[in-house]
Design an enzyme around this catalytic site. Structure first.
Site, short mmCIF file in Angstrom:
data_model
loop_
_atom_site.label_atom_id
_atom_site.label_comp_id
_atom_site.label_asym_id
_atom_site.label_seq_id
_atom_site.Cartn_x
_atom_site.Cartn_y
_atom_site.Cartn_z
CB ALA A 57 -0.85 0.18 1.24
N GLY A 85 0.49 -5.06 0.82
CA GLY A 85 -0.84 -4.95 -0.15
C GLY A 85 -0.24 -5.68 -1.50
CD GLU A 91 -2.89 -7.75 2.30
OE1 GLU A 91 -2.48 -6.38 1.81
OE2 GLU A 91 -3.75 -7.81 3.05
CD GLU A 141 0.91 -5.85 5.37
OE1 GLU A 141 1.72 -6.88 5.70
OE2 GLU A 141 0.18 -5.95 4.31
N1 3HC Z 1 4.82 3.31 0.10
C1 3HC Z 1 5.37 4.44 -0.46
N2 3HC Z 1 6.58 4.94 -0.52
C2 3HC Z 1 7.37 3.82 -0.23
C3 3HC Z 1 6.76 2.49 -0.06
C4 3HC Z 1 5.54 2.33 -0.08
N3 3HC Z 1 4.98 1.04 0.46
N4 3HC Z 1 7.90 1.59 0.02
C5 3HC Z 1 9.06 2.30 -0.30
N5 3HC Z 1 8.86 3.62 -0.36
C6 3HC Z 1 9.67 4.80 -0.69
C7 3HC Z 1 10.58 4.86 0.26
O1 3HC Z 1 10.06 5.96 1.03
C8 3HC Z 1 11.75 5.68 -0.57
O2 3HC Z 1 11.14 7.05 -0.91
P1 3HC Z 1 12.38 7.94 -1.10
O3 3HC Z 1 13.31 7.49 -2.10
O4 3HC Z 1 11.54 9.23 -1.28
O5 3HC Z 1 13.12 8.10 0.26
C9 3HC Z 1 11.62 4.50 -1.93
O6 3HC Z 1 10.33 4.34 -2.06
C10 3HC Z 1 12.55 3.58 -2.11
O7 3HC Z 1 12.73 2.75 -0.95
P2 3HC Z 1 13.94 2.29 -0.30
O8 3HC Z 1 14.95 3.16 0.01
O9 3HC Z 1 13.23 1.42 0.89
O10 3HC Z 1 14.22 1.17 -1.35
P3 3HC Z 1 14.66 -0.19 -1.41
O11 3HC Z 1 15.10 -0.71 -2.96
O12 3HC Z 1 15.93 -0.50 -0.21
O13 3HC Z 1 13.67 -1.18 -0.71
C11 3HC Z 1 11.32 -1.95 -0.33
C12 3HC Z 1 12.33 -1.32 -1.42
C13 3HC Z 1 11.97 -3.40 -0.06
C14 3HC Z 1 10.07 -1.94 -0.99
C15 3HC Z 1 11.30 -1.17 0.88
O14 3HC Z 1 10.99 0.30 0.39
C16 3HC Z 1 10.18 -1.46 1.77
O15 3HC Z 1 10.37 -2.34 2.44
N6 3HC Z 1 9.09 -0.83 1.67
C17 3HC Z 1 8.01 -0.87 2.70
C18 3HC Z 1 7.26 -2.31 2.34
C19 3HC Z 1 6.16 -2.43 3.15
O16 3HC Z 1 5.80 -2.22 4.41
N7 3HC Z 1 5.02 -2.49 2.61
C20 3HC Z 1 3.65 -2.72 3.36
C21 3HC Z 1 2.87 -1.49 3.32
S1 3HC Z 1 1.51 -1.66 4.42
C22 3HC Z 1 0.26 -2.50 3.32
O17 3HC Z 1 0.62 -2.70 2.36
C23 3HC Z 1 -1.10 -2.55 4.16
C24 3HC Z 1 -1.87 -3.34 3.23
O18 3HC Z 1 -1.86 -4.54 3.89
C25 3HC Z 1 -3.38 -2.76 3.51
#
Ligand code: 3HC
Ligand code: NAI
Length: 703
Positions: A67, A106, A109, A129
């Site tokens: 998400a 997500g 998902e 999450e």
């Molecule tokens: N939403 C918005 N921005 C995101 C994001 C997300 N899910 N994931 C990463 N970003 C952004 C980062 O803030 C960063 O932005 P910036 O360049 O402006 O600083 C950019 O993307 C790159 O991120 P990383 O520096 O972390 O890049 P990596 O290549 O090292 O890693 C990744 C990529 C493995 C995807 C890592 O970013 C990550 O783990 N992201 C979070 C994943 C996550 O927690 N997803 C679950 C979200 S909650 C959800 O999905 C709820 C659902 O169940 C309803």
């Protein structure tokens, strides 16, 4: 053939297969435009007789990173992600997801809502999450257990870890593992094969991994018991268990409804806000101005001077990053000890079965040692970690100046000393930078990068690049006594000691802070680190201490007895027979009583709440000073320092984020109230006063 597209999702026909490409850099997060376009794509596929199947792929390195975290806390916009997932699953044509990179939260998902899944070797699948204070809220808590069983689903959701492609295939999260790196090529081949076999839609909501009800119940009971023990104040883990229990006990749609309700509770919790703040803050600290302005110098070899606690830990961190290390010590005996300190870490891993003895040998082959500085002539970067004494540091840097090649980066791991002074004494101050690691340096994530006045930007950029290689969380700090972390620590440490002299026991203070979310209280930490370190610092500062300022002597009384903590068997606590966990010591309480009498203090009682208020107010106030004086770039740099270096509970975001949560007027009012007793210690930071006057918060300075 292009059949229409709504950015950031592209659609193209490949024969009778509609390829739907999510193209929303940097990580294809599921923002509202992506959600809308995905629904449109599925509607189009259902309505078009020319489409036999749909292939979902991600553009760039990622399948879907989840998400859009930036949307959390803002007004929700339709279509909601769970509805998008349901729409994909309801598609009347087979939907295939080809996963070539991260499919997280997500993102997974969405993949689980597809009817068939394929993974390429670089795929990483997970439901992280929990690390943001949430639970999988788009059907993940209902579909994952139906696909792979409750035990495996709970493991993924409660740990937040990523499974690699092979593990995902083994678990049954994906149907097939295919070589290659192009998800369109691999996905089209698989989809064609499925069509040829006459494969039909196959919905995960109908999957049957939960059939054995007894096994599921056992897994859920075990996860609940374990989570209750380990979650330490975290809100979402038990909600995850509740949601998975619903998957076992309720029809799919009822389970989804419960998941939605629990997800919204998590979304609204301050813990979610704190954890999301931490997520973005630690990415922000890695982008110091110098990293934009200059190119890092190449680092292919590292020298380390000193093989004690820090030198050895730093050596392990560098070796683990695959770089060769040359260690310098004073004499052969100290060098042998230094090597042993490094080996001990790997021996521990071998003993635990985490690495093979051959792996240790391979790593140690990259280690070399010498008692002659000449061995550092060709290294790209040197980190000095010798005794905390300006004379010794000057002597070491004079040697480095003499032997190192031009352009070598010369770093010091000093905790408190003036790095400008260290730099000024040699012929190349532009190459000198602070790299302040935390103990144990191979484990602690924080790396303060201390930027002296005359350092060149590319040296600072190199330090940030090194942090990335070492997988550390870098924070840029200015030069002052203690930089960001230790400077603030010294202040709230004084607040804790004042409370101890005024009537709170160290045991009550520790407990109040553990209840706040710290893994250990400050007196436990002091016993672990060794009281002698703080004692030496206090002696060093004695001459410059404001004679009017309150000085609590209890710690000195313990140190004079040789009670330095765990390593001497007693400190604030007793550690009989090498125990790791201390027990309260009546003799310490007697010493505290005697000190109260000597200082003329009539002890009073403190509530746990007051202890936390005072401790945090001191921390936040000095944090504000550190930002005001530009030692830290922004409040978020203070937050990251405390979360990664000082055990501050991550789910509270950091001290400055916590201050915003409480409200700055309240913090300032506390400080003014405490100032009635001790106006020298409790001087409101000018920045705090200014923000309160403007009705602003620390977050306004993070932008
Ligand atoms: N939403 C918005 N921005 C995101 C994001 C997300 N899910 N994931 C990463 N970003 C952004 C980062 O803030 C960063 O932005 P910036 O360049 O402006 O600083 C950019 O993307 C790159 O991120 P990383 O520096 O972390 O890049 P990596 O290549 O090292 O890693 C990744 C990529 C493995 C995807 C890592 O970013 C990550 O783990 N992201 C979070 C994943 C996550 O927690 N997803 C679950 C979200 S909650 C959800 O999905 C709820 C659902 O169940 C309803
Ligand atoms: P330590 O006493 O464990 O190790 C220092 C080592 O330096 C010893 O092995 C000693 O033989 C060696 N040494 C001394 N003079 C030398 C010289 N001239 N040439 C080569 N080697 C020499 O000390 P520790 O704890 O590792 O601290 C080192 C530095 O790291 C200090 O500046 C300290 O302030 C800093 N630091 C310490 C932290 C800690 O928690 N211990 C945390 C962060 C920084």
């Amino acid at each position: 053939m292009e059949t229409g597209a709504t950015a950031p999702v592209a659609r193209s026909m490949h024969g009778d297969i509609l390829v739907v490409t999510i193209d929303n850099p940097p990580v294809n997060a599921l923002g509202v435009d992506v959600r809308r376009a995905l629904v449109e794509a599925i509607d189009a596929a259902d309505g078009d007789a020319a489409v036999a199947a749909v292939l979902l792929v991600g553009s760039g390195k990622t399948f879907i990173g989840g998400a859009d975290i930036r949307e959390f806390g803002k007004p929700p916009m339709t279509p909601f992600l769970p509805d998008v997932c349901n729409r994909i699953e309801a598609c009347t044509k087979p939907v295939v997801a080809a996963i070539h990179g991260a499919a997280l939260g997500g993102g997974l998902e969405i993949a689980l809502s597809a009817h068939y899944r394929l993974a390429l070797p670089a795929a990483r699948l997970g439901l992280p999450e929990v690390q943001l204070g949430l639970l999988p809220g788009a059907g993940g808590t209902q579909r994952t257990p139906r696909l792979i069983g409750a035990a495996a689903a709970l493991d993924l959701m409660l740990s937040g870890r990523h499974a690699g492609a092979a593990e995902a295939a083994k678990l049954g999260l994906v149907d097939r593992l295919v070589e290659g790196d192009d998800p369109v090529v691999a996905g089209l081949a698989y989809t064609r094969e499925l069509l040829q076999m006459g494969a039909r839609v196959r919905r995960t909501r109908d999957a049957t991994a939960l059939a054995d009800a007894d096994a599921q119940k056992t897994a859920i009971d075990a996860a609940r018991a374990e989570t209750a023990k380990k979650a330490r104040g975290l809100f979402s883990p038990l909600k995850i268990v509740d949601a998975v229990q619903a998957a076992v006990e309720l029809p799919f749609d009822d389970g989804l409804a419960l998941e939605r309700k629990l997800f919204m509770e998590c979304l609204d919790s301050p813990q979610r806000a704190g954890l999301v703040h931490a997520f973005f803050a630690e990415r922000e600290t890695a982008k110091a101005p110098e990293t934009r302005a200059a190119k890092p110098r190449p680092i292919n070899s590292v020298g380390i001077v000193g093989g004690g606690t820090m030198g050895a830990g730093i050596a392990v961190a560098v070796l683990d990053a695959g770089l060769p290390v040359t260690m310098i010590e004073r004499d052969d005996e100290a060098l042998a000890r230094g090597r042993k300190n490094v080996e001990k870490v790997y021996d521990g891993l071998v003993a635990k079965g985490r690495i093979k003895p051959e792996a240790k040998e391979a790593v140690m082959a990259r280690w070399s040692g010498s008692t002659s500085y000449d061995a550092l002539a060709q290294v790209d970067l040197v980190i000095e970690a010798v005794f905390e004494d300006m004379g010794v540091k000057h002597a070491v840097f004079a040697e480095l100046d003499r032997v190192c090649k031009p352009g070598a980066v010369l770093a010091t791991n000093t905790s408190y000393l003036d790095i400008d002074q260290i730099a000024a004494a040699i012929s190349r101050p532009q190459d000198v930078v602070g790299l302040h690691f935390f103990s144990p340096a191979n484990i602690m994530k924080l790396l303060e990068i201390v930027v002296p006045a005359n350092v060149s930007s590319d040296v600072v950029a190199t330090a940030f690049e090194l942090a990335k290689k070492l997988r550390k969380v870098p924070v840029r700090a200015g030069v002052c006594d203690g930089f960001i972390g230790n400077r603030i620590l010294a202040v709230y440490g004084q607040a804790a000691h004042a409370m101890m002299e005024d009537g709170a026991s160290p045991y009550q203070i520790d407990k109040a802070l553990r209840d706040f979310g710290y893994p250990m209280g400050p007196f436990q930490v002091s016993d672990l680190a060794g009281g002698d370190i703080g004692w030496a610092t206090r002696k060093r500062r004695a001459a410059t201490r404001d004679p009017r300022a309150r000085y609590v002597q209890i710690a000195d009384r313990l140190c004079e007895r040789g009670w330095f903590g765990q390593k001497t068997g007693r400190g604030y606590y007793l550690y009989p027979d090498g125990a790791r966990v201390g027990t309260p010591d009546p003799e310490v309480e007697a010493i505290i009583d005697a000190e109260r009498a000597r200082a003329g203090v009539t002890p009073r009682s403190f509530s746990d709440d007051e202890i936390v208020r005072r401790y945090l107010a001191a921390m936040i106030n000095e944090g504000a000073n550190v930002v005001h004086q530009k030692i830290a770039l922004r409040p978020l740099d203070v937050d990251v320092t405390f979360v990664h270096g000082y055990g501050f509970p991550r789910y509270r975001g950091g001290p400055m984020k916590y201050a915003d949560t409480v409200g700055l007027p309240k913090i300032l009012a506390d400080i003014r109230e405490f100032a009635n007793e001790d106006p020298i210690f409790w001087q409101p930071s000018p920045l705090l006063v200014e923000l309160v006057e403007q009705g602003a918060d620390f977050a306004s300075l993070n932008k």
